[in-house]
Design an enzyme around this catalytic site. Sequence first.
Site, PDB file in Angstrom:
ATOM      1  N   ASP A 109      -4.482 -15.199   7.687  1.00  0.00           N
ATOM      2  CA  ASP A 109      -3.232 -15.802   7.197  1.00  0.00           C
ATOM      3  C   ASP A 109      -2.558 -16.689   8.241  1.00  0.00           C
ATOM      4  O   ASP A 109      -1.516 -17.284   7.966  1.00  0.00           O
ATOM      5  CB  ASP A 109      -2.269 -14.694   6.750  1.00  0.00           C
ATOM      6  CG  ASP A 109      -2.785 -13.977   5.509  1.00  0.00           C
ATOM      7  OD1 ASP A 109      -3.554 -14.584   4.737  1.00  0.00           O
ATOM      8  OD2 ASP A 109      -2.426 -12.796   5.307  1.00  0.00           O
TER       9      ASP A 109
ATOM     10  N   GLY B 137      -1.216 -12.144  -4.673  1.00  0.00           N
ATOM     11  CA  GLY B 137      -2.627 -11.800  -4.880  1.00  0.00           C
ATOM     12  C   GLY B 137      -2.904 -10.347  -4.515  1.00  0.00           C
ATOM     13  O   GLY B 137      -3.684  -9.660  -5.178  1.00  0.00           O
TER      14      GLY B 137
ATOM     15  N   ARG C  32       0.832  -1.221   0.000  1.00  0.00           N
ATOM     16  CA  ARG C  32       0.000   0.000   0.000  1.00  0.00           C
ATOM     17  C   ARG C  32       0.862   1.264   0.000  1.00  0.00           C
ATOM     18  O   ARG C  32       0.510   2.263  -0.634  1.00  0.00           O
ATOM     19  CB  ARG C  32      -0.952  -0.032   1.199  1.00  0.00           C
ATOM     20  CG  ARG C  32      -2.108  -1.039   0.988  1.00  0.00           C
ATOM     21  CD  ARG C  32      -2.699  -1.459   2.307  1.00  0.00           C
ATOM     22  NE  ARG C  32      -3.904  -2.268   2.176  1.00  0.00           N
ATOM     23  CZ  ARG C  32      -3.933  -3.590   1.963  1.00  0.00           C
ATOM     24  NH1 ARG C  32      -2.794  -4.266   1.817  1.00  0.00           N
ATOM     25  NH2 ARG C  32      -5.076  -4.248   1.878  1.00  0.00           N
TER      26      ARG C  32
HETATM   27  C1  S3P Z   1      -4.378  -9.009   2.316  1.00  0.00           C
HETATM   28  C2  S3P Z   1      -5.624  -9.450   2.608  1.00  0.00           C
HETATM   29  C3  S3P Z   1      -5.943 -10.879   2.847  1.00  0.00           C
HETATM   30  C4  S3P Z   1      -4.694 -11.696   3.171  1.00  0.00           C
HETATM   31  C5  S3P Z   1      -3.560 -11.388   2.262  1.00  0.00           C
HETATM   32  C6  S3P Z   1      -3.202  -9.908   2.298  1.00  0.00           C
HETATM   33  C7  S3P Z   1      -4.183  -7.572   2.029  1.00  0.00           C
HETATM   34  O1  S3P Z   1      -6.539 -11.403   1.691  1.00  0.00           O
HETATM   35  O2  S3P Z   1      -4.990 -13.061   3.116  1.00  0.00           O
HETATM   36  O3  S3P Z   1      -2.415 -12.134   2.617  1.00  0.00           O
HETATM   37  O4  S3P Z   1      -3.038  -7.098   2.034  1.00  0.00           O
HETATM   38  O5  S3P Z   1      -5.198  -6.898   1.794  1.00  0.00           O
HETATM   39  P1  S3P Z   1      -8.141 -11.210   1.446  1.00  0.00           P
HETATM   40  O6  S3P Z   1      -8.387  -9.778   1.542  1.00  0.00           O
HETATM   41  O7  S3P Z   1      -8.413 -11.728   0.075  1.00  0.00           O
HETATM   42  O8  S3P Z   1      -8.782 -12.021   2.511  1.00  0.00           O
END
Ligand code: S3P
Length: 446
Positions: free
Chosen positions: A323, A95, A27
């Site tokens: 996590d 992700g 971020r």
């Molecule tokens: C994250 C949100 C989570 C987490 C990921 C990091 C983030 O995923 O599992 O490791 O930085 O916003 P989700 O928002 O899909 O649950």
Amino acid sequence: MTALISRPARPLTGAAAVPGDKSISHRALILGALAVGETRIAGLLASADVLATVAAVKALGAQAEQGENGDWRVYGRGVGGLAEPQGVLDMGNSGTAARLLIGVVATHPLTVTFAGDKSLSVRPMERVMTPLRQMGAQFTTRSGGCLPITITGTPSPVPIVYELPVASAQIKSAVLLAGLNTPGRTTVIEPQPTRDHTERMLGHFGTEVVIMVKPGAPGAKEITLTGQPELTGAEVRVPGDISSAAFPLVAALLVPDSKITLTGVGVNPLRSGLIETLREMGAAISIDNPRNEGGEPVADLTVVTSGLKGVTVSGARAPRMIDEYPILAVAAAYAQGVTRLEGLAELRVKESDRLDAIVRGLTAAGIEVEASDDALTVKGGGGPPPGGARIEARLDHRIAMAFLVLGMVAEAPVEIDDATTIDTSFPGFADLMNGLGAAVAAQKEG
Ligand code: S3P
């Protein structure tokens, strides 16, 4: 592929600082790229996932470089000012990088292709494309809606009110980041609270985010920002990642005669569900020197070996420790009695199907465990579990680290087949653990 083996550890002692928070690092880079002027980031996690975001923001026209003192500097393009990259943006295993940056690009008039590794290329992306289409973005995807994805962002974005279908900070953040370059008010409704780093950091960069609790819906929030603000470059100090601290923390709780201190760990209440759960299990964890750094709460955590007992954790807590289930399952295997963890459907779409990876790994290590679609039951033995297994890490850093911790506390060593993805979140994991008293080493193949 590097295989690692973890043998029963000596008592863990001493102090350590875990690397910077992954969520906050992504971020800081993204908001730095959208701000006007210089953003300085201290303690950025220089891991493979975050370096994918560094490369992406540079390809989108921002400048980002690491100074001699280790701090990073980002020179942004201003909200709406990003440029079209020449090549494909490779998000690697991340992700968060993929979903947040897709949100950013959705409201820029650019065409961008996002790709990722084998794990990321099977993870669901429809969850961010649905709201972003409503705002005007267009997507071309493979069947199933997975990466690689080509997005054409809209030159005339429409603000939306979007209720999250799953508790996901990534979806919330993708919509809010798209809302930044959208005239008018963009609102996300979250039925269950999820990590709020995006909202906090937007405030830190000078943009007000209005958060309202929804009457009659406990925990639900309405989060609104007014688009096209000017973000001003800021100083960000990234706290230690509580999701990384979780591994030495659980190891020290279980290895007899241990006492360690983890300094400068982020203790945002929307990330600290593991500490609450471990305390309910009987863990002695003290939270000292609480302070605020750049809008995030930070503290030092001291942990001493504790006898743990099994507990039931409802799904209401899941987003606050999403996590941490792989390492919590290891703690549950050592605890006395049965631990039941509920509301885990999202674990099936993480870097691997984590529910399946936990069940197979614990079973291979001689622990009784059962799973349904979205719950896990672990029968703890009240002491060292058998261990003596070789575990497939499945391109999943947290599965790899959780089972290496199992090897530290089990009767017989635990091996993992591939440690390479540990660097996506916790570079130096084995060295840090070994410095505290663990015995993690490379394992010769064959
Ligand atoms: C994250 C949100 C989570 C987490 C990921 C990091 C983030 O995923 O599992 O490791 O930085 O916003 P989700 O928002 O899909 O649950």
